[in-house]
Structures are given as structure tokens and as C-alpha cells.
Design a protein around this motif. Structure first.
Motif, mmCIF file in Angstrom:
data_model
loop_
_atom_site.group_PDB
_atom_site.id
_atom_site.type_symbol
_atom_site.label_atom_id
_atom_site.label_comp_id
_atom_site.label_asym_id
_atom_site.label_seq_id
_atom_site.Cartn_x
_atom_site.Cartn_y
_atom_site.Cartn_z
ATOM 1 N N SER A 179 30.909 82.775 -81.951
ATOM 2 C CA SER A 179 30.904 81.542 -81.160
ATOM 3 C C SER A 179 31.637 80.425 -81.877
ATOM 4 C CB SER A 179 29.460 81.118 -80.867
ATOM 5 O OG SER A 179 28.811 82.071 -80.060
ATOM 6 N N ALA A 180 31.448 80.355 -83.198
ATOM 7 C CA ALA A 180 32.155 79.334 -83.975
ATOM 8 C C ALA A 180 33.665 79.554 -83.905
ATOM 9 C CB ALA A 180 31.679 79.347 -85.421
ATOM 10 N N ARG A 181 34.088 80.831 -83.984
ATOM 11 C CA ARG A 181 35.522 81.120 -83.880
ATOM 12 C C ARG A 181 36.056 80.752 -82.500
ATOM 13 N NH1 ARG A 181 34.366 85.715 -87.189
ATOM 14 N NH2 ARG A 181 34.116 87.080 -85.377
ATOM 15 N N LEU A 182 35.264 81.024 -81.476
ATOM 16 C CA LEU A 182 35.702 80.693 -80.119
ATOM 17 C C LEU A 182 35.859 79.183 -79.942
ATOM 18 C CD1 LEU A 182 33.528 83.149 -77.986
ATOM 19 C CD2 LEU A 182 35.960 83.326 -78.534
ATOM 20 N N ARG A 183 34.950 78.417 -80.508
ATOM 21 C CA ARG A 183 35.084 76.964 -80.418
ATOM 22 C C ARG A 183 36.342 76.489 -81.150
ATOM 23 N NH1 ARG A 183 29.416 77.343 -80.654
ATOM 24 N NH2 ARG A 183 29.355 77.201 -82.937
ATOM 25 N N SER A 184 36.655 77.138 -82.263
ATOM 26 C CA SER A 184 37.887 76.787 -82.987
ATOM 27 C C SER A 184 39.126 77.118 -82.157
ATOM 28 C CB SER A 184 37.946 77.533 -84.319
ATOM 29 O OG SER A 184 36.901 77.127 -85.179
ATOM 30 N N VAL A 185 39.103 78.289 -81.506
ATOM 31 C CA VAL A 185 40.231 78.683 -80.645
ATOM 32 C C VAL A 185 40.434 77.663 -79.532
ATOM 33 C CG1 VAL A 185 40.971 80.380 -78.924
ATOM 34 C CG2 VAL A 185 40.102 81.149 -81.142
ATOM 35 N N LEU A 186 39.348 77.251 -78.896
ATOM 36 C CA LEU A 186 39.447 76.290 -77.793
ATOM 37 C C LEU A 186 39.957 74.931 -78.273
ATOM 38 C CD1 LEU A 186 36.150 77.204 -75.925
ATOM 39 C CD2 LEU A 186 38.469 77.533 -75.060
#
Length: 314
Positions: free
Chosen positions: A266-273
Motif C-alpha cells: 500500500s505504501a508503494r502504491l501511494r508513492s506510485v500515485l
């Protein structure tokens, strides 16, 4: 994700000063143009003044909306007041459309019953008006142009420059040929510019109120970038929408491969966004998935950044 409220407040104050300076320039000339239009019996000049009235209204609304939008989220307004920007843009657009209709009606009347027009006055006032609008556009352009308020103001002012050009041409035609109907033709040009600008503002505000994705953000592309992230098995119930004209939000249900930690994913996804799409307002529900592709376990987040699905009933 942090937010510098002090810097935002300083930027908002600076923007309002530029907008107020542009407003002062517009109002002074608008009054002078109404007087000149009445003395010269020129509907085109009065139409230009009407367009400048909408410019003044747009500038005034932009100043007020900028101040209101700075208020923090509180009480029932959990998203804050960012959509005030869209409200003022919509009001400006509707006003432009209504004025365009009125000027078309008056222009048609002038085609059949032209009034004597003092072409010299029209030429002089239109030339001065073009210069005044260039100055006002420069002043307003110094403000932050990311919001619908300032973009709407600039659209008003730029279309006014073209409108003054059309009025200037009509004055020259009247002086050179005596063809009085040129004033009505110029009025139609002004009305068309008003309608074009107004429709654009209404459509832009409508996208915010209908919670559409920004024009430069493709939901399918967002989904593809999320699915391409290591550990993500599936993404569904994806929603991308505009909270206001300058802020975008995303929510989604993410299924995570069992061997990955769903909090880390989830943390990686927030970074991607944030990095690829400049989206910082993110709500994710992350669940592990079993070999058959079904939810195997829900992930909990002590900080509340991941919304957990309720446990299934026995």
C-alpha cells in the motif's frame, strides 16, 4: 503527506493582491466605456462593457473564493471548501451565456434598425480597451493559474481583447464606409466569444461536480500503474475523481499476493500515485489473496490509512 498552510496562505494573499489590482483596472475602464458607448450610440461598446462587467464579477468571485477555499476542513465539510472555486467558475460561465443571448437579441434588432454610431469614438475607446485588457491579463496572470477561478478570469480577459479588436474593426468600417450595421456584426462576434468562454467554464465546473477524473488523468492508466506494482494481484473498485479543480482523489480495493506485506504494498502504491500521477489523497482497502484468487485475510492498519472490509458473517 504534509501541507504547508503558512505557505499556502502567503500564496493566496499574493494572488488576491494581483487579482484586486486587475479588478481595479477593469472597473475604472468599464465605467468609462459605458459612458462612451451611450454617447456614441454604439451597442458594440456597451456589449464590450457588459463583457467587462463579467470580468469584474469573475475577478471579485475569484478573490472571495480564494479566501473561502483556504478555510480548513471542519464539521460537516470534511473535504474543506475547495469546490468554491468550481462554484464561482460555474456562476461566471452562466452569466456569460445569459449576456451572450441578450446581446444577440439586441444585435438582431440593430441589424434591422441601425442607430447612428460615432465611429471615431468607437475606435478610440476600443483601442484603449484592448490595452487595458492586456494590462489586466498580465496582472491576473501573476496569480496561481492552477484553479478554475483564475483560469476563468484569464479566459474572460483574453476573449475581451479579441472582442475589443472586433469593435475596433467595426468602428473603422463605420468611419470608412458609413455602414452602421458593422456595429451589430461586431456585437455578434463579442456574443460568440462570451458564449464560447461561458460554455467552457460551465463544462469545467460540471466535471468537478460530477466527480469526473481530471482531463489529464486516465483512470485506465492509473489502474495499469497500480497493477504493475510488485505484490499487487488485482485492483478493482477503482475511483478517480476531482475534489476540487486542483486536487484529485483515488480510492480502490487492492488484492495483495500472500508472500507480500500488504502495508508495504500500500505504501508503494501511494508513492506510485504521488510520483506518476501527482495524487496525494488516497484511500486503499488492501486484502491478501489466496491461490484461488479469493480474499484470504484482511490487512489492518493501526494508522487508519487502509480501510478494512468488515469480517464475513458466519
Amino acid at each position: 503527506m504534509g501541507h504547508d498552510h503558512a505557505a499556502h496562505a502567503r500564496g493566496g494573499t499574493s494572488d488576491r493582491r494581483w487579482l484586486l489590482a486587475a479588478l481595479a483596472v477593469i472597473v475604472v475602464f468599464m465605467v468609462a466605456e459605458v459612458v462612451a458607448g451611450l454617447l456614441a450610440h454604439s451597442l458594440a461598446l456597451v456589449a464590450d462593457a457588459g463583457h467587462m462587467l463579467t470580468d469584474a464579477a469573475a475577478l471579485g468571485l475569484a478573490v472571495v473564493a480564494s479566501r473561502i477555499a483556504e478555510r480548513p476542513a471542519r464539521g460537516a465539510f470534511t473535504y474543506g471548501f475547495t469546490r468554491v472555486d468550481a462554484l464561482s467558475g460555474q456562476a461566471n460561465g452562466i452569466t456569460l451565456l445569459l449576456l451572450a443571448v441578450w446581446f444577440v437579441v439586441e444585435g438582431v434588432r440593430r441589424l434591422f434598425d441601425p442607430s447612428p454610431v460615432q465611429g471615431g469614438v468607437v475606435v478610440v475607446v476600443a483601442a484603449i480597451g484592448a490595452v487595458i485588457n492586456v494590462l489586466a491579463t498580465w496582472l491576473a496572470g501573476r496569480a496561481d493559474r492552477s484553479g478554475l477561478n483564475v483560469r476563468g478570469v484569464l479566459a474572460h480577459l483574453v476573449s475581451d481583447i479579441w472582442a475589443f479588436g472586433a469593435t475596433l474593426v467595426s468602428g473603422v468600417v463605420v468611419l470608412a464606409t458609413g455602414w452602421l450595421r458593422a456595429d451589430a456584426v461586431a456585437t455578434f462576434v463579442v456574443a460568440a466569444l462570451m458564449a464560447w468562454t461561458g460554455l467552457g467554464l460551465v463544462r469545467a465546473a460540471g466535471r468537478v461536480f460530477l466527480e469526473a477524473a481530471p482531463r489529464d488523468t486516465d483512470p485506465a492508466g492509473v489502474a495499469a500503474s497500480l497493477v504493475a506494482t510488485a505484490g499487487v494481484a488485482e485492483v478493482h473498485d477503482l475511483h478517480v475523481w476531482m475534489i476540487g479543480t486542483t486536487e484529485t482523489a483515488v480510492s480502490a480495493h487492492v488484492l495483495v499476493d500472500p508472500e507480500f506485506d500488504c502495508h508495504a504494498v500500500s505504501a508503494r502504491l501511494r508513492s506510485v500515485l504521488a510520483e506518476q500521477w501527482s495524487i496525494g489523497h488516497v484511500t486503499l482497502q488492501a486484502d491478501h489473496v489466496d491461490a484461488a484468487g479469493h480474499n484470504a485475510a484482511e490487512c489492518a492498519d493501526a494508522h487508519g490509512e487502509i480501510h478494512v472490509a468488515p469480517a464475513p458473517l458466519p
